[in-house]
Write a protein that holds these residues in place. Structure first.
Motif, PDB file in Angstrom:
ATOM      1  N   ILE A 101       0.831  -1.203   0.000  1.00  0.00           N
ATOM      2  CA  ILE A 101       0.000   0.000   0.000  1.00  0.00           C
ATOM      3  C   ILE A 101       0.869   1.257   0.000  1.00  0.00           C
ATOM      4  N   GLU A 102       1.891   1.284   0.838  1.00  0.00           N
ATOM      5  CA  GLU A 102       2.752   2.464   0.917  1.00  0.00           C
ATOM      6  C   GLU A 102       3.504   2.674  -0.394  1.00  0.00           C
ATOM      7  N   LEU A 103       3.948   1.590  -1.021  1.00  0.00           N
ATOM      8  CA  LEU A 103       4.639   1.716  -2.301  1.00  0.00           C
ATOM      9  C   LEU A 103       3.719   2.305  -3.364  1.00  0.00           C
ATOM     10  N   VAL A 104       2.491   1.838  -3.424  1.00  0.00           N
ATOM     11  CA  VAL A 104       1.544   2.361  -4.411  1.00  0.00           C
ATOM     12  C   VAL A 104       1.255   3.837  -4.141  1.00  0.00           C
ATOM     13  N   LYS A 105       1.142   4.210  -2.879  1.00  0.00           N
ATOM     14  CA  LYS A 105       0.934   5.624  -2.542  1.00  0.00           C
ATOM     15  C   LYS A 105       2.104   6.478  -3.034  1.00  0.00           C
ATOM     16  N   ARG A 106       3.318   6.007  -2.800  1.00  0.00           N
ATOM     17  CA  ARG A 106       4.501   6.776  -3.195  1.00  0.00           C
ATOM     18  C   ARG A 106       4.621   6.865  -4.714  1.00  0.00           C
ATOM     19  N   ALA A 107       4.119   5.844  -5.419  1.00  0.00           N
ATOM     20  CA  ALA A 107       4.228   5.827  -6.878  1.00  0.00           C
ATOM     21  C   ALA A 107       2.954   6.290  -7.572  1.00  0.00           C
ATOM     22  N   ALA A 108       2.013   6.836  -6.801  1.00  0.00           N
ATOM     23  CA  ALA A 108       0.684   7.149  -7.342  1.00  0.00           C
ATOM     24  C   ALA A 108       0.729   8.059  -8.562  1.00  0.00           C
ATOM     25  N   ASP A 109       1.595   9.061  -8.534  1.00  0.00           N
ATOM     26  CA  ASP A 109       1.659  10.000  -9.654  1.00  0.00           C
ATOM     27  C   ASP A 109       2.179   9.354 -10.939  1.00  0.00           C
ATOM     28  N   GLU A 110       2.797   8.193 -10.820  1.00  0.00           N
ATOM     29  CA  GLU A 110       3.357   7.510 -11.987  1.00  0.00           C
ATOM     30  C   GLU A 110       2.401   6.485 -12.582  1.00  0.00           C
ATOM     31  N   ILE A 111       1.251   6.261 -11.930  1.00  0.00           N
ATOM     32  CA  ILE A 111       0.323   5.246 -12.423  1.00  0.00           C
ATOM     33  C   ILE A 111      -0.405   5.777 -13.657  1.00  0.00           C
ATOM     34  N   PRO A 112      -0.268   5.110 -14.798  1.00  0.00           N
ATOM     35  CA  PRO A 112      -0.904   5.585 -16.027  1.00  0.00           C
ATOM     36  C   PRO A 112      -2.426   5.411 -15.972  1.00  0.00           C
ATOM     37  N   ASP A 113      -3.107   6.089 -16.866  1.00  0.00           N
ATOM     38  CA  ASP A 113      -4.551   5.926 -16.992  1.00  0.00           C
ATOM     39  C   ASP A 113      -4.858   4.613 -17.701  1.00  0.00           C
ATOM     40  N   ALA A 114      -6.116   4.174 -17.590  1.00  0.00           N
ATOM     41  CA  ALA A 114      -6.562   2.958 -18.268  1.00  0.00           C
ATOM     42  C   ALA A 114      -6.313   3.071 -19.776  1.00  0.00           C
ATOM     43  N   PRO A 115      -5.910   1.970 -20.419  1.00  0.00           N
ATOM     44  CA  PRO A 115      -5.859   0.592 -19.916  1.00  0.00           C
ATOM     45  C   PRO A 115      -4.510   0.190 -19.332  1.00  0.00           C
ATOM     46  N   ALA A 116      -3.650   1.171 -19.044  1.00  0.00           N
ATOM     47  CA  ALA A 116      -2.354   0.877 -18.439  1.00  0.00           C
ATOM     48  C   ALA A 116      -2.506   0.729 -16.921  1.00  0.00           C
ATOM     49  N   ALA A 117      -1.402   0.432 -16.233  1.00  0.00           N
ATOM     50  CA  ALA A 117      -1.481   0.160 -14.798  1.00  0.00           C
ATOM     51  C   ALA A 117      -0.101   0.252 -14.169  1.00  0.00           C
ATOM     52  N   LEU A 118      -0.044   0.029 -12.855  1.00  0.00           N
ATOM     53  CA  LEU A 118       1.221  -0.081 -12.121  1.00  0.00           C
ATOM     54  C   LEU A 118       1.413  -1.547 -11.768  1.00  0.00           C
ATOM     55  N   TYR A 119       2.449  -2.153 -12.321  1.00  0.00           N
ATOM     56  CA  TYR A 119       2.735  -3.557 -12.045  1.00  0.00           C
ATOM     57  C   TYR A 119       3.609  -3.652 -10.798  1.00  0.00           C
ATOM     58  N   LEU A 120       3.287  -4.563  -9.902  1.00  0.00           N
ATOM     59  CA  LEU A 120       4.007  -4.735  -8.642  1.00  0.00           C
ATOM     60  C   LEU A 120       4.657  -6.114  -8.622  1.00  0.00           C
ATOM     61  N   ARG A 121       5.932  -6.159  -8.264  1.00  0.00           N
ATOM     62  CA  ARG A 121       6.690  -7.409  -8.291  1.00  0.00           C
ATOM     63  C   ARG A 121       7.346  -7.661  -6.920  1.00  0.00           C
ATOM     64  N   PRO A 122       6.603  -8.269  -5.974  1.00  0.00           N
ATOM     65  CA  PRO A 122       7.230  -8.692  -4.719  1.00  0.00           C
ATOM     66  C   PRO A 122       8.167  -9.866  -4.984  1.00  0.00           C
ATOM     67  N   THR A 123       9.332  -9.841  -4.368  1.00  0.00           N
ATOM     68  CA  THR A 123      10.335 -10.885  -4.570  1.00  0.00           C
ATOM     69  C   THR A 123      10.922 -11.294  -3.222  1.00  0.00           C
ATOM     70  N   LEU A 124      11.006 -12.603  -2.993  1.00  0.00           N
ATOM     71  CA  LEU A 124      11.546 -13.138  -1.746  1.00  0.00           C
ATOM     72  C   LEU A 124      12.767 -13.987  -2.077  1.00  0.00           C
ATOM     73  N   ILE A 125      13.901 -13.677  -1.446  1.00  0.00           N
ATOM     74  CA  ILE A 125      15.144 -14.405  -1.743  1.00  0.00           C
ATOM     75  C   ILE A 125      15.841 -14.846  -0.458  1.00  0.00           C
ATOM     76  N   GLY A 126      16.435 -16.032  -0.518  1.00  0.00           N
ATOM     77  CA  GLY A 126      17.274 -16.513   0.586  1.00  0.00           C
ATOM     78  C   GLY A 126      18.644 -15.860   0.509  1.00  0.00           C
ATOM     79  N   THR A 127      19.151 -15.354   1.630  1.00  0.00           N
ATOM     80  CA  THR A 127      20.374 -14.541   1.602  1.00  0.00           C
ATOM     81  C   THR A 127      21.553 -15.116   2.377  1.00  0.00           C
ATOM     82  N   ASP A 128      21.424 -16.287   2.976  1.00  0.00           N
ATOM     83  CA  ASP A 128      22.579 -16.865   3.676  1.00  0.00           C
ATOM     84  C   ASP A 128      23.786 -16.911   2.741  1.00  0.00           C
ATOM     85  N   PRO A 129      24.924 -16.301   3.129  1.00  0.00           N
ATOM     86  CA  PRO A 129      26.100 -16.271   2.237  1.00  0.00           C
ATOM     87  C   PRO A 129      26.986 -17.487   2.418  1.00  0.00           C
ATOM     88  N   ILE A 130      26.378 -18.679   2.299  1.00  0.00           N
ATOM     89  CA  ILE A 130      27.090 -19.916   2.606  1.00  0.00           C
ATOM     90  C   ILE A 130      26.867 -20.904   1.466  1.00  0.00           C
TER      91      ILE A 130
END
Length: 332
Positions: A101-130
């Motif tokens: 929600i906070e990310l969309v609020k911060r990027a609100a001015d960049e969201i295009p009008d229909a039929p375009a949109a703001l695409y969101l890509r959550p990514t989860l990664i394992g970070t153990d450096p081993i």
């Protein structure tokens, strides 16, 4: 106010992204950083042993100016499922949604009008450096979310030619419902071969004649007034858009059948006037225009029902139809 849409889908990102670290057995408070780079140890578990998964969802500027997200809790739940299967730390739903929600609020001015949109890509990664943890999960992780203004992925009339592949599988069957990069990479040889040899848009994986999904989308056969699609198993991705289409289709009077079906049944149906569609976040619905069965191209005679179903979904997303299902989360 005119908002430019990047020519290449997913190539431009909002300047900031939220990052939530899992350390010392607990998720830490969200931090905000530049989306232009990410510091990661060369030995990070995700880079060597594939401990990563991601999601894709959209935020929309509606007809009345409101900004909404489409079904974010469903994507959060699916990432939690992926994390469980990959033995990654499972993101906390409330903090995850707050960051979106906070990310969309911060990027609100960049969201295009229909039929375009703001695409969101959550990514989860394992970070153990081993690099010695080939047989053990990562005890640390990062969850970060990119936001990218995108145009309409779907172009009416664009050919969607599908090669039916019956010998090879998209990914390891027990990993099919995990949205991870490894699954897309494992499908790549067949997708590139299909494009080079047949000019195909995608490959429909049907091992031993069992119709499953393409390399990047779920698959639905529309046979008259019936939608037929494979039931939810471990073998393929449980698409949020797929679920949305099936839900809306029932309200539009379609019979929805989730069952196994064969390439022979698919071919016969297409030859007798049935339609077929691919479903996914980027395009919502892409009606198939032709199939290649054992080297023979078979035209799909109509895309009318697929286009109508797509409009029913996008009308909800853009505020042109009632959201009877509680799918939209208003951001601002």
């Amino acid at each position: 106010m005119s908002r430019p849409v990047p020519a290449v889908f997913g190539s431009v990102f909002h300047a900031e992204m939220p990052v939530i670290a899992f350390q010392n057995g607990a998720w830490q408070p969200v931090e905000w950083q530049s989306s232009q780079d990410l510091t990661l140890a060369p030995g990070a578990h995700a880079l060597h042993y594939g401990s990563e998964c991601f999601e894709g969802l959209k935020a929309f500027r509606q007809a009345d100016g409101k900004i909404v997200m489409f079904r974010p809790t469903a994507n959060i739940a699916r990432m939690q499922q992926s994390a469980d299967i990959l033995h990654l730390p499972k993101p906390e739903a409330e903090a995850f949604l707050d960051a979106l929600i906070e990310l969309v609020k911060r990027a609100a001015d960049e969201i295009p009008d229909a039929p375009a949109a703001l695409y969101l890509r959550p990514t989860l990664i394992g970070t153990d450096p081993i690099i010695g943890k080939a047989g053990a999960p990562s005890d640390t992780a990062l969850l970060y979310i990119l936001a990218s203004p995108v145009g309409d992925y779907f172009k009416v009339g664009s050919p969607v030619k599908i090669l039916v592949e019956t010998e090879n599988i998209r990914c390891a069957p027990h990993m099919g419902r995990v949205k991870c990069g490894g699954n897309y990479a494992s499908a790549m040889p067949w997708v590139l071969k299909a494009k080079a040899e047949y000019g195909a848009s995608q490959v429909l994986f049907c091992p031993n004649g069992d119709v499953q999904e393409t390399g990047a989308s779920n698959f639905i056969l529309i046979n008259g007034n019936e939608l037929i699609t494979k039931p939810l198993t471990d073998e393929f991705l449980h698409g949020v858009t797929r679920d949305s289409v099936l839900t809306v289709a029932k309200d539009l009077g379609y019979k929805v059948t989730e069952r196994n079906f064969t390439v022979s049944e698919l071919k016969a149906a297409i030859e007798n006037g049935a339609e077929a569609v691919l479903t996914g976040t980027a395009a919502v619905i892409s009606p198939v225009t032709s199939f290649i069965f054992e080297g023979q191209e078979v035209e799909v005679k109509s895309q009318e029902r697929g286009n109508a179903l797509r409009k029913a979904i996008t009308d909800i997303q853009f505020g042109l139809a009632e959201d009877k299902y509680g799918w939209l989360v208003e951001v601002c």
